[in-house]
Enzyme design. Structure first.
Site, PDB file in Angstrom:
ATOM      1  N   LYS A   1      -1.482  37.924  90.942  1.00 58.53           N
ATOM      2  CA  LYS A   1      -2.830  37.385  90.712  1.00 58.53           C
ATOM      3  C   LYS A   1      -3.341  36.420  91.790  1.00 58.53           C
ATOM      4  CE  LYS A   1      -1.531  35.918  86.567  1.00 58.53           C
ATOM      5  NZ  LYS A   1      -1.498  35.437  85.182  1.00 58.53           N
TER       6      LYS A   1
ATOM      7  N   ASP B   1       2.030  33.096  78.985  1.00 62.28           N
ATOM      8  CA  ASP B   1       0.782  32.967  78.196  1.00 62.28           C
ATOM      9  C   ASP B   1       0.740  33.950  77.019  1.00 62.28           C
ATOM     10  OD1 ASP B   1       0.534  35.086  79.968  1.00 62.28           O
ATOM     11  OD2 ASP B   1      -1.484  34.560  80.654  1.00 62.28           O
TER      12      ASP B   1
END
Ligand code: ADP
Ligand code: MG
Length: 516
Positions: A191, A226
């Site tokens: 990312k 997450d």
């Protein structure tokens, strides 16, 4: 009579315009340039994935999952299926004041969470920016930056240098091999992050070093992905929660797995005989197994990324890439004289965002697909923002059409992945906790996922997709609170240090195998 005719004409015109706006797909097939429409449809055809093809993809994913869980095959597996050390879900009775850091990929948040019991949570939080220079810079500077942001937040909340040493849960959303609840080695950056000197290092140790350098009265007691945070936060409210899903900058999922299916598990086999698996499913396809569904746009997105060849599934689904796929299709259609025809001279030069990598944000995909009016007013504004002056009705309708195809493909791929997990868990009721801005803000992502899941999930199972508000941060706090209590109890039982040992599992009150 004259008025009546004029009235009828006006109403007819309005109805026609409304019809065109409401059915751009039909309009595309019947407009002035049918041969152009065929060409557009041909381009978009490459984005369609049938239910049968999704079923094949589900089988492929299940094979990759089993490889990731097998000690013999794990090393070469692309979907890593990392066991977390979280073995049960909360029951809503957890209490305490905990800090959390949530480093996602786009957003970095600091949170102060009060667990009030009775499934009630109070939350204060602040978003901080991670500058590009830090995302691409030296590793320890990233953790120093996180510590600075935490200190800034604690000063505002009057939490600095009190007699309390606050427990902290760290949501770190990058692939990590965990060796305990507070020990995790980064396996690779994704990312857009490439900080030097972090891969293979224990990120909890690096964060704690940065906190200690600044004498911050905080102890990092748990690191969670997450997806795990999202699952935990959702389970605090809904006991059927067994899956955590992220659709934000990236995409990933976790789920509660039976220990006897986790060959790579090196912890104890006591009750509850289960553990949450962080799939790291973004890497599905990194061994070319998804090549048959990839388009030339997917290949281009991949080649121009910071991690070519990696995170192939993620690149077809998540927010970091969706806008870029739409931009590449727009450019391709423009080069084939199928789009923005009136703008050969009109666009504001090759410096316009339309021509720059990342120039079309994923939030624009949401904006364009939300447009329902006759005038395409939002789509027009977005197109003007990227350098198309006075876009026509055709331009807007085609761009909306492209956006719908790209986001629908993403939703269907994510939905097929969910169906694999739900069928594998095979309980009568399964809730999926979902977090991430793509899922939250896109107008039809949820609907498209559900539609495809209804076709792919075994009929006897009821499933629910539940938006987990701030789930990734809240869940880390939940895990940290229980870990902290466990650690505080430890010195009573032994003389061991207060720090978590590798392999220490976490146990909440509720066991997952409680019959619903
Ligand atoms: P993180 O991944 O850092 O946890 P988010 O869940 O907020 O953060 O996801 C951020 C991503 O969501 C961005 O990459 C962006 O592409 C996407 N995004 C932001 N706003 C929207 C929106 N309105 N519609 C669709 N996607 C969005
Ligand atoms: Mg997030």
């Amino acid at each position: 009579m004259g008025y009546a005719l004029t009235g009828a004409f006006v109403i007819g015109l309005a109805a026609y315009a409304g019809y065109r706006a409401a059915t751009p797909q039909k309009y595309l097939v019947t407009n002035r340039h049918p041969e152009s429409n065929d060409q557009i449809e041909k381009v978009l055809e490459s984005l369609k994935i049938s239910d049968e093809s999704l079923q094949q993809i589900m089988l492929l994913l299940e094979d990759e999952m089993n490889a990731g869980l097998s000690p013999a095959m794990h090393k070469n597996a692309v979907v890593k299926m990392f066991p977390t050390y979280v073995r049960s879900t909360p029951d809503g009775s957890e209490v305490g004041q905990v800090l959390a850091l949530d480093l996602g990929g786009t957003n970095f948040r600091v949170l102060l969470i009060n667990l009030l019991g009775h499934a009630q949570i109070n939350l204060t939080s602040k978003i901080f920016v991670i500058p590009q220079s830090i995302m691409l810079g030296e590793g320890m500077n990233l953790f120093r930056h996180l510590a600075d942001c935490l200190l800034d937040f604690m000063k505002k909340e009057n939490l600095v240098r009190t007699s309390v040493r606050y427990p902290l849960g760290f949501t770190f959303s990058f692939p990590c091999k965990q060796e305990g609840l507070a020990s995790a080695r980064l396996t690779s950056w994704t990312k857009g992050f490439t900080c030097a000197g972090v891969v293979n290092e224990d990120v909890v140790k690096m964060l704690q070093r940065a906190l200690d350098e600044k004498n911050i009265n905080v102890q990092c007691v748990a690191l969670v992905n997450d997806t795990v945070g999202t699952l935990m936060a959702c389970a605090y409210k809904d006991p059927h929660t067994a899956i955590g899903l992220i659709l934000g900058t990236g995409t990933n999922a976790c789920y509660m797995e039976q220990l006897n299916k986790v060959g790579t598990w090196d912890g104890d086999h006591s009750e509850p005989k289960q553990v949450i698996i962080n799939m790291e499913w973004g890497a599905f396809g990194d061994n070319n197994k998804l090549n048959h569904i990839r388009t030339k746009y997917d290949e281009e997105v991949d080649l121009s990324s910071l991690n070519p060849g990696k995170q192939i599934f993620e690149k077809m689904i998540s927010g970091m890439y969706m806008g870029e796929i739409v931009r590449l299709i727009m450019l391709d259609l423009m080069q084939q004289d199928l789009l923005f025809l009136g703008h050969r001279e009109g666009y504001s030069g090759y410096k316009a965002p339309l021509f720059s990598r990342g120039g079309f944000y994923t939030k624009f995909v949401s904006t364009v697909e939300t447009d329902e009016g006759i005038g395409f007013s939002n789509t027009r504004r977005v197109l003007e923002d990227i350098g198309i002056r006075n876009p026509t009705y055709d331009d807007c309708a085609i761009v909306q059409h492209i956006s719908r195809h790209v986001s629908k493909r993403a939703a269907r791929l994510a939905g097929a992945g969910m169906a694999v997990l739900i069928n594998r868990i095979n309980r009568p009721n399964v809730t999926v906790g979902v977090d991430g801005s793509l899922y939250r803000y896109h107008p039809r992502f949820k609907r498209n996922m559900e539609k495809c899941m209804h076709a792919l999930v075994n009929k006897h199972i009821k499933f629910k997709l539940a938006l987990s508000d701030d789930g990734s941060g809240k869940g880390a706090a939940l895990v940290a609170s229980v870990a902290d209590r466990t650690l505080r109890r430890k010195p009573l039982l032994s003389e061991e240090s207060e720090h978590d040992e590798p392999g220490t599992p976490i146990n909440f009150h509720r066991k997952f195998d409680t019959p619903y």
